[in-house]
Scaffold this motif. Structure first.
Motif, PDB file in Angstrom:
ATOM      1  N   GLU A 350       4.251   0.582   2.063  1.00 43.20           N
ATOM      2  CA  GLU A 350       3.907  -0.061   1.003  1.00 43.20           C
ATOM      3  C   GLU A 350       5.036  -0.779   0.114  1.00 43.20           C
ATOM      4  OE1 GLU A 350       0.388   1.384  -0.725  1.00 43.20           O
ATOM      5  OE2 GLU A 350       1.539   3.267  -1.722  1.00 43.20           O
ATOM      6  N   LYS A 351       4.660  -1.505  -0.227  1.00 43.12           N
ATOM      7  CA  LYS A 351       5.828  -2.415  -0.857  1.00 43.12           C
ATOM      8  C   LYS A 351       5.728  -1.083  -2.606  1.00 43.12           C
ATOM      9  CE  LYS A 351       4.778  -6.583   0.073  1.00 43.12           C
ATOM     10  NZ  LYS A 351       4.521  -8.083  -0.655  1.00 43.12           N
ATOM     11  N   VAL A 352       7.341  -0.798  -2.627  1.00 44.13           N
ATOM     12  CA  VAL A 352       7.211  -0.619  -4.336  1.00 44.13           C
ATOM     13  C   VAL A 352       6.348  -1.356  -5.368  1.00 44.13           C
ATOM     14  CG1 VAL A 352       8.968   0.552  -6.028  1.00 44.13           C
ATOM     15  CG2 VAL A 352       9.068   0.863  -3.371  1.00 44.13           C
ATOM     16  N   ASN A 353       5.867  -0.750  -6.329  1.00 44.52           N
ATOM     17  CA  ASN A 353       4.926  -1.752  -7.212  1.00 44.52           C
ATOM     18  C   ASN A 353       4.929  -2.600  -6.503  1.00 44.52           C
ATOM     19  OD1 ASN A 353       6.171   1.095  -8.884  1.00 44.52           O
ATOM     20  ND2 ASN A 353       7.825  -0.228  -9.389  1.00 44.52           N
ATOM     21  N   GLY A 354       4.492  -3.257  -5.219  1.00 40.95           N
ATOM     22  CA  GLY A 354       3.166  -4.054  -5.080  1.00 40.95           C
ATOM     23  C   GLY A 354       4.354  -5.516  -5.232  1.00 40.95           C
ATOM     24  N   ARG A 355       5.641  -4.968  -5.413  1.00 34.76           N
ATOM     25  CA  ARG A 355       6.445  -6.237  -5.417  1.00 34.76           C
ATOM     26  C   ARG A 355       7.625  -5.819  -4.048  1.00 34.76           C
ATOM     27  NH1 ARG A 355       6.802  -8.430 -10.300  1.00 34.76           N
ATOM     28  NH2 ARG A 355       7.959  -9.837  -9.220  1.00 34.76           N
ATOM     29  N   LYS A 356       7.851  -7.223  -3.336  1.00 32.64           N
ATOM     30  CA  LYS A 356       9.598  -7.031  -2.115  1.00 32.64           C
ATOM     31  C   LYS A 356      10.115  -7.099  -2.515  1.00 32.64           C
ATOM     32  CE  LYS A 356      10.409 -10.331   1.216  1.00 32.64           C
ATOM     33  NZ  LYS A 356      11.157 -11.989   1.832  1.00 32.64           N
ATOM     34  N   LYS A 357      10.753  -7.529  -3.370  1.00 29.65           N
ATOM     35  CA  LYS A 357      12.030  -7.638  -4.032  1.00 29.65           C
ATOM     36  C   LYS A 357      12.391  -5.834  -4.294  1.00 29.65           C
ATOM     37  CE  LYS A 357      11.179  -8.306  -9.167  1.00 29.65           C
ATOM     38  NZ  LYS A 357      11.333  -8.898 -10.573  1.00 29.65           N
ATOM     39  N   TYR A 358      10.830  -4.957  -5.002  1.00 26.07           N
ATOM     40  CA  TYR A 358      11.838  -3.554  -4.570  1.00 26.07           C
ATOM     41  C   TYR A 358      11.919  -2.777  -3.374  1.00 26.07           C
ATOM     42  CZ  TYR A 358      10.616  -4.091  -9.137  1.00 26.07           C
ATOM     43  OH  TYR A 358      10.978  -4.696 -10.713  1.00 26.07           O
ATOM     44  N   GLY A 359      11.172  -3.468  -2.096  1.00 28.60           N
ATOM     45  CA  GLY A 359      11.672  -3.353  -1.170  1.00 28.60           C
ATOM     46  C   GLY A 359      10.385  -2.143  -0.916  1.00 28.60           C
ATOM     47  N   PHE A 360      10.296  -1.249   0.499  1.00 25.74           N
ATOM     48  CA  PHE A 360       9.032  -0.722   0.926  1.00 25.74           C
ATOM     49  C   PHE A 360       9.560   0.419   0.591  1.00 25.74           C
ATOM     50  CE2 PHE A 360       8.173  -4.498   2.002  1.00 25.74           C
ATOM     51  CZ  PHE A 360       6.229  -4.733   2.675  1.00 25.74           C
ATOM     52  N   GLN A 361       8.410   1.615   0.153  1.00 24.30           N
ATOM     53  CA  GLN A 361       7.749   3.063   0.287  1.00 24.30           C
ATOM     54  C   GLN A 361       7.323   3.396   1.116  1.00 24.30           C
ATOM     55  OE1 GLN A 361       6.351   4.732  -3.742  1.00 24.30           O
ATOM     56  NE2 GLN A 361       5.239   3.352  -3.396  1.00 24.30           N
ATOM     57  N   LYS A 386      -3.014  15.208  -1.713  1.00 24.70           N
ATOM     58  CA  LYS A 386      -1.678  15.793  -2.170  1.00 24.70           C
ATOM     59  C   LYS A 386      -0.819  14.469  -1.825  1.00 24.70           C
ATOM     60  CE  LYS A 386      -0.781  20.039  -1.124  1.00 24.70           C
ATOM     61  NZ  LYS A 386      -0.591  21.414   0.229  1.00 24.70           N
ATOM     62  N   ASN A 387      -0.286  14.500  -2.441  1.00 23.52           N
ATOM     63  CA  ASN A 387       0.928  13.281  -2.136  1.00 23.52           C
ATOM     64  C   ASN A 387       2.080  14.010  -2.301  1.00 23.52           C
ATOM     65  OD1 ASN A 387      -0.672  10.438  -2.913  1.00 23.52           O
ATOM     66  ND2 ASN A 387      -1.327  11.533  -4.579  1.00 23.52           N
ATOM     67  N   LYS A 388       2.816  12.697  -0.936  1.00 20.38           N
ATOM     68  CA  LYS A 388       4.651  13.223  -0.671  1.00 20.38           C
ATOM     69  C   LYS A 388       5.078  12.273   0.485  1.00 20.38           C
ATOM     70  CE  LYS A 388       4.518  17.278   2.069  1.00 20.38           C
ATOM     71  NZ  LYS A 388       5.224  18.664   1.457  1.00 20.38           N
ATOM     72  N   THR A 389       6.052  12.044  -0.912  1.00 23.64           N
ATOM     73  CA  THR A 389       7.129  10.898  -0.508  1.00 23.64           C
ATOM     74  C   THR A 389       8.324  12.135  -0.251  1.00 23.64           C
ATOM     75  OG1 THR A 389       7.740   9.038  -0.838  1.00 23.64           O
ATOM     76  CG2 THR A 389       7.177   9.743  -2.510  1.00 23.64           C
ATOM     77  N   SER A 390       9.488  11.301  -0.281  1.00 26.56           N
ATOM     78  CA  SER A 390      10.835  11.743  -0.366  1.00 26.56           C
ATOM     79  C   SER A 390      11.943  11.129  -0.515  1.00 26.56           C
ATOM     80  CB  SER A 390      11.243  12.836   0.813  1.00 26.56           C
ATOM     81  OG  SER A 390      11.642  11.932   1.668  1.00 26.56           O
ATOM     82  N   LYS A 391      13.325  10.533  -1.600  1.00 30.37           N
ATOM     83  CA  LYS A 391      13.911   9.575  -1.368  1.00 30.37           C
ATOM     84  C   LYS A 391      13.870   9.033  -0.828  1.00 30.37           C
ATOM     85  CE  LYS A 391      17.599   9.224  -5.218  1.00 30.37           C
ATOM     86  NZ  LYS A 391      18.424   9.829  -6.420  1.00 30.37           N
ATOM     87  N   SER A 392      14.796   9.869   0.322  1.00 29.89           N
ATOM     88  CA  SER A 392      15.245   9.223   0.704  1.00 29.89           C
ATOM     89  C   SER A 392      14.496   8.201   1.955  1.00 29.89           C
ATOM     90  CB  SER A 392      15.960   9.546   2.234  1.00 29.89           C
ATOM     91  OG  SER A 392      14.728  10.690   2.880  1.00 29.89           O
ATOM     92  N   LYS A 393      12.657   7.835   2.017  1.00 29.64           N
ATOM     93  CA  LYS A 393      11.505   7.291   2.588  1.00 29.64           C
ATOM     94  C   LYS A 393      12.001   5.925   1.932  1.00 29.64           C
ATOM     95  CE  LYS A 393      11.215  10.466   5.453  1.00 29.64           C
ATOM     96  NZ  LYS A 393      11.853  10.726   7.279  1.00 29.64           N
ATOM     97  N   PHE A 394      12.781   4.953   1.914  1.00 28.63           N
ATOM     98  CA  PHE A 394      12.431   3.346   0.960  1.00 28.63           C
ATOM     99  C   PHE A 394      13.275   2.863   2.362  1.00 28.63           C
ATOM    100  CE2 PHE A 394      11.153   6.610  -1.939  1.00 28.63           C
ATOM    101  CZ  PHE A 394      10.829   5.428  -2.961  1.00 28.63           C
TER     102      PHE A 394
END
Length: 395
Positions: A350-361, A386-394
């Motif tokens: 999904e969009k980062v902060n709901g904004r296209k300009k920030y990319g997708f996470q 349980k939320n799981k993400t990583s810095k590289s998954k953008f």
């Protein structure tokens, strides 16, 4: 008694569409509840990823009926080979507790093929059902694709079973789009467009991929043109004829050479926008109706069971399918009833902060619901995510 509800694990065979990476987390959950008495696990559909498996792809674009009858236990053994510790954990749990496996749309073949059904029951030690109803506490668990136009069965004018368009679409894209995309982008990107949420954002996701990768081809235009070609096939036309007989002339304008890709693109965007608007709440609306009326009409369960389902006592409705977890209270005649959606253990994009300009996470939200009846007799519901993400998954 305690019942654990999870759904949409999509545990796969390690092929490009298999993005289940949470064996350790699920094993930990099973071991935790395995040690507790009087516990039951209910998988609310799409526990295994069969539709987008290597075994299904190997059969090619055969008819739905041919595919259902041709699959054998290899598709399940391939999945177990990729996740051996997890399957062993399921078997260990089933020695002391009941596992109920509700069939969804990505694993529907299990219900229609007796060989597959017996294979899975043997390997997991589970009971397989089209839906689960606990009359004692008034709880219904159903995958939810039965209320999704693209992913439900229907009946033709001659009474024949018309398979979901979603099944054929997934298989068609595996051959005509996924293979091409796989040669252009990293493997993990291939499964991401299936996981974009909300679904309308997939157009922005394609645009983002084009910004990040120098592909030399417009994959958004390729996806749209592939979809339009799919809609011109006999299978898609049959589905359209049976489900939208009065819109056939309109579809010709959009899907044939008269309209071309521009009008076709407008049609696809319009349809996806409508589905995107409905995606997060149409199952909630259906759950509210169920809690008030206490029945499911026979036509809604085509392909699973062809009889009307009466639910004399209903306090809780549990769905999956839309990959968006939820827990909501539904007042009915002065009493509180409950709706649960188990979300998914697949990653969501999904969009980062709901904004296209920030990319997708890309992240995962590992959800389960625990329904129990303590000694005092009141119904208790606990949810955990349980939320799981990583810095590289953008992207």
């Amino acid at each position: 008694m305690k019942q654990i509800f999870i759904s949409d694990l999509h545990i796969g065979d390690g092929s490009a569409k298999d993005d289940f990476r949470f064996d350790d987390e699920l094993i930990e959950l099973l071991e935790h509840f395995e040690a507790q008495p009087d516990t039951e696990l209910v998988i609310v559909g799409d526990g295994l990823e069969l539709l987008e498996s290597r075994a299904v792809k190997d059969f090619g674009l055969v008819s739905f009926e041919t595919l259902v009858s041709s699959l054998d236990g290899k598709v399940i053994s391939d999945i177990e080979k990729k996740h051996p510790r997890l399957f062993e954990s399921f078997r260990k749990f089933s020695k002391h507790h009941r596992i109920t496996y509700v069939v969804g749309n990505h694993d529907y073949y299990l219900l229609a093929n007796q060989r597959l059904k017996e294979e899975l029951v043997d390997r997991l030690g589970c009971e397989m059902v089209p839906y689960y109803y606990n009359e004692e506490i008034g709880l219904l668990a159903l995958h939810g694709n039965q209320f999704d136009l693209i992913n439900k069965f229907s009946r033709g004018h001659d009474g024949t079973l018309v398979p979901p368009l979603g099944d054929y679409l997934a298989r068609y894209m595996m051959f005509h789009f996924d293979e091409y995309l796989e040669s252009l982008v990293p493997e993990e990107i291939l499964s991401d467009y299936d996981n974009v949420r909300p679904s309308l954002d997939v157009f922005h996701w394609f645009e983002r991929v084009l910004e990040v990768y120098d592909l030399g081809v417009d994959i958004l235009e390729l996806w749209i043109s592939t979809f339009l070609k799919m809609m011109q096939t006999v299978e898609a036309r049959t589905w359209m004829k049976e489900n939208f007989p009065h819109l056939r002339c309109l579809s010709k304008i959009f899907l044939n050479k008269w309209g071309g890709i521009t009008l076709g693109s407008l049609l696809i965007r319009a349809v996806m926008k409508l589905r995107g608007a409905r995606r997060s709440d149409y199952l909630f609306r259906r759950a509210k109706k169920l809690l008030k009326e206490g029945k499911i009409e026979a036509q809604e369960m085509i392909g699973y069971t062809d009889v009307e389902i009466h639910l004399p006592k209903l306090n809780v409705v549990v769905f999956g399918h839309i990959h968006h977890h939820a827990f909501r209270i539904v007042p009915v005649k002065g009493q509180n009833r409950f709706y649960i959606n188990c979300g998914t253990w697949r990653p969501v994009v999904e969009k980062v902060n709901g904004r296209k300009k920030y990319g997708f996470q890309k992240k995962a939200e590992l959800f389960y619901a625990l329904v129990s009846v303590p000694r005092e007799g009141d119904l208790e519901i606990t949810t955990s995510v349980k939320n799981k993400t990583s810095k590289s998954k953008f992207l």
